[in-house]
Design a protein around this motif. Structure first.
Motif, PDB file in Angstrom:
ATOM      1  N   GLU A  17      40.180  35.905  36.021  1.00  0.00           N
ATOM      2  CA  GLU A  17      40.773  35.829  34.683  1.00  0.00           C
ATOM      3  C   GLU A  17      42.046  34.972  34.697  1.00  0.00           C
ATOM      4  OE1 GLU A  17      39.558  37.000  31.937  1.00  0.00           O
ATOM      5  OE2 GLU A  17      37.848  38.067  32.808  1.00  0.00           O
ATOM      6  N   GLU A  18      42.233  34.178  33.634  1.00  0.00           N
ATOM      7  CA  GLU A  18      43.414  33.317  33.534  1.00  0.00           C
ATOM      8  C   GLU A  18      44.713  34.126  33.586  1.00  0.00           C
ATOM      9  OE1 GLU A  18      43.921  30.115  33.462  1.00  0.00           O
ATOM     10  OE2 GLU A  18      41.832  29.442  33.492  1.00  0.00           O
ATOM     11  N   GLN A  19      44.719  35.293  32.935  1.00  0.00           N
ATOM     12  CA  GLN A  19      45.940  36.097  32.911  1.00  0.00           C
ATOM     13  C   GLN A  19      46.306  36.604  34.305  1.00  0.00           C
ATOM     14  OE1 GLN A  19      44.526  39.038  30.117  1.00  0.00           O
ATOM     15  NE2 GLN A  19      44.070  40.521  31.732  1.00  0.00           N
ATOM     16  N   ASN A  20      45.300  36.803  35.155  1.00  0.00           N
ATOM     17  CA  ASN A  20      45.576  37.215  36.531  1.00  0.00           C
ATOM     18  C   ASN A  20      46.187  36.071  37.332  1.00  0.00           C
ATOM     19  OD1 ASN A  20      44.407  39.588  35.765  1.00  0.00           O
ATOM     20  ND2 ASN A  20      42.551  39.356  36.980  1.00  0.00           N
ATOM     21  N   GLN A  21      45.701  34.860  37.093  1.00  0.00           N
ATOM     22  CA  GLN A  21      46.246  33.694  37.774  1.00  0.00           C
ATOM     23  C   GLN A  21      47.711  33.473  37.388  1.00  0.00           C
ATOM     24  OE1 GLN A  21      43.690  30.141  37.570  1.00  0.00           O
ATOM     25  NE2 GLN A  21      41.996  31.472  36.942  1.00  0.00           N
ATOM     26  N   ALA A  22      48.039  33.783  36.141  1.00  0.00           N
ATOM     27  CA  ALA A  22      49.395  33.556  35.641  1.00  0.00           C
ATOM     28  C   ALA A  22      50.418  34.435  36.359  1.00  0.00           C
ATOM     29  CB  ALA A  22      49.438  33.816  34.135  1.00  0.00           C
ATOM     30  N   GLU A  23      49.949  35.507  36.996  1.00  0.00           N
ATOM     31  CA  GLU A  23      50.860  36.422  37.681  1.00  0.00           C
ATOM     32  C   GLU A  23      51.256  35.932  39.071  1.00  0.00           C
ATOM     33  OE1 GLU A  23      49.056  40.234  37.821  1.00  0.00           O
ATOM     34  OE2 GLU A  23      48.858  40.429  35.646  1.00  0.00           O
ATOM     35  N   LEU A  24      50.599  34.884  39.566  1.00  0.00           N
ATOM     36  CA  LEU A  24      50.863  34.391  40.917  1.00  0.00           C
ATOM     37  C   LEU A  24      52.207  33.659  40.991  1.00  0.00           C
ATOM     38  CD1 LEU A  24      47.322  32.994  41.768  1.00  0.00           C
ATOM     39  CD2 LEU A  24      48.346  35.087  42.677  1.00  0.00           C
TER      40      LEU A  24
ATOM     41  N   ILE B 166      47.908  39.045  46.680  1.00  0.00           N
ATOM     42  CA  ILE B 166      47.128  38.017  45.984  1.00  0.00           C
ATOM     43  C   ILE B 166      45.741  38.546  45.614  1.00  0.00           C
ATOM     44  CG2 ILE B 166      45.952  35.793  46.282  1.00  0.00           C
ATOM     45  CD1 ILE B 166      48.394  34.964  48.044  1.00  0.00           C
ATOM     46  N   LEU B 167      45.087  39.193  46.574  1.00  0.00           N
ATOM     47  CA  LEU B 167      43.748  39.732  46.321  1.00  0.00           C
ATOM     48  C   LEU B 167      43.783  40.781  45.209  1.00  0.00           C
ATOM     49  CD1 LEU B 167      42.380  40.062  49.969  1.00  0.00           C
ATOM     50  CD2 LEU B 167      41.771  38.334  48.271  1.00  0.00           C
ATOM     51  N   ASN B 168      44.833  41.598  45.206  1.00  0.00           N
ATOM     52  CA  ASN B 168      44.961  42.604  44.154  1.00  0.00           C
ATOM     53  C   ASN B 168      45.171  41.957  42.787  1.00  0.00           C
ATOM     54  OD1 ASN B 168      44.649  44.875  45.777  1.00  0.00           O
ATOM     55  ND2 ASN B 168      46.820  44.970  46.293  1.00  0.00           N
TER      56      ASN B 168
ATOM     57  N   LEU C 281      40.019  40.150  43.727  1.00  0.00           N
ATOM     58  CA  LEU C 281      39.010  39.626  44.641  1.00  0.00           C
ATOM     59  C   LEU C 281      38.853  40.577  45.816  1.00  0.00           C
ATOM     60  CD1 LEU C 281      39.978  35.842  44.658  1.00  0.00           C
ATOM     61  CD2 LEU C 281      38.105  36.948  43.413  1.00  0.00           C
ATOM     62  N   ARG C 282      37.669  40.568  46.426  1.00  0.00           N
ATOM     63  CA  ARG C 282      37.359  41.524  47.481  1.00  0.00           C
ATOM     64  C   ARG C 282      37.993  41.169  48.823  1.00  0.00           C
ATOM     65  NH1 ARG C 282      32.192  40.946  47.501  1.00  0.00           N
ATOM     66  NH2 ARG C 282      32.102  39.588  49.307  1.00  0.00           N
TER      67      ARG C 282
ATOM     68  N   GLN D  45      36.210  35.317  49.527  1.00  0.00           N
ATOM     69  CA  GLN D  45      36.107  35.107  48.073  1.00  0.00           C
ATOM     70  C   GLN D  45      37.282  34.277  47.567  1.00  0.00           C
ATOM     71  OE1 GLN D  45      35.646  38.764  45.860  1.00  0.00           O
ATOM     72  NE2 GLN D  45      33.420  38.590  45.941  1.00  0.00           N
ATOM     73  N   LEU D  46      38.464  34.543  48.105  1.00  0.00           N
ATOM     74  CA  LEU D  46      39.652  33.784  47.700  1.00  0.00           C
ATOM     75  C   LEU D  46      39.485  32.307  48.044  1.00  0.00           C
ATOM     76  CD1 LEU D  46      42.579  33.688  46.666  1.00  0.00           C
ATOM     77  CD2 LEU D  46      43.331  34.245  48.996  1.00  0.00           C
ATOM     78  N   ALA D  47      38.982  32.026  49.248  1.00  0.00           N
ATOM     79  CA  ALA D  47      38.799  30.631  49.675  1.00  0.00           C
ATOM     80  C   ALA D  47      37.770  29.922  48.801  1.00  0.00           C
ATOM     81  CB  ALA D  47      38.375  30.592  51.147  1.00  0.00           C
TER      82      ALA D  47
END
Length: 222
Positions: free
Chosen positions: A150-157, A195-197, A201-202, A206-208
């Motif tokens: 989700e875009e909103q999850n990416q925005a938290e990075l 980051i995974l949280n 992502l599991r 999956q992250l890569a």
């Protein structure tokens, strides 16, 4: 002489393998372990050439142990000993760098030959396991396998988290990420967990995959 470490939670299996393999002129069993944590301890004392790794072990299973070993000792070859119902374990061990996959019940001669094969730099996969792996990759290809975040999850990075993701995308180990970004390995592990949280992502794989598919590094914040 091929140095072999045996990891299995059943004492009888450990002892039997040790006795048989020590009769081979080109092999020496340097240690045995009942779980993944003991494997790590053994490697700190003496690094083997090949590890016979049981999948289902207490404290730390064979998949997690394989991941840790290959990150820190990539030269060590690992043969997974598995059973028919371990499809997911086999796939994950493959991702983390195992060189061999054998079903328990294989003959001692076949096992010895598998050890020699992976020690020489080649792979050894039991036909039944190979069939499952091929089927799995075929299913992934047909499904156009992709990871969605989700875009909103990416925005938290944070900026640092984006930089770590970029390194993971390039296949860097925790140690390599730490050296590149002047962080400790422990700090990198903590960042990866966060980051995974955030991205829901599991695991690291999956992250890569997500990072490659979405061009991370080409558009992350400066």
């Amino acid at each position: 002489m091929i140095k072999v470490l045996i990891a299995d939670d059943q004492e009888l299996i450990r002892q039997s393998l040790q006795i048989v393999l020590n009769t081979k002129e080109d092999m020496q069993v340097t240690g045995t372990a009942a779980d993944g944590q003991e494997v790590i301890q053994c490697i700190r004392k003496e690094v083997p050439d090949v590890i016979l790794m049981d999948i289902r072990m207490p404290k730390m299973d064979g998949v997690q142990c394989t991941k840790i070993i290959k990150e820190n000792n990539p030269q060590v070859k690992i043969i997974i000993l598995t059973t028919f119902d371990d499809d997911e374990f086999v796939y994950n061990a493959l991702k983390f760098g195992a060189s061999g996959y054998l079903l328990k019940g294989v003959s001692m001669d076949e096992l010895a030959e598998a050890i020699r094969t992976v020690h020489s730099g080649r792979a050894m996969i039991n036909p039944d396991i190979a069939t499952k792996v091929v089927k799995l990759f075929s299913q992934m290809a047909k499904a156009d396998y992709s990871i969605q975040v989700e875009e909103q999850n990416q925005a938290e990075l944070t900026k640092t988290e984006w930089r770590i993701i970029e390194q993971v995308k390039c296949g860097a180990s925790n140690r390599e990420v730490a050296e590149k970004l002047s962080l400790s390995e422990g700090t990198v592990r903590n960042y990866l967990s966060t980051i995974l949280n955030k991205l829901e992502l599991r695991d690291r794989t999956q992250l890569a995959i997500w990072a490659v598919q979405n061009g991370v590094g080409n558009r992350n914040p400066e």
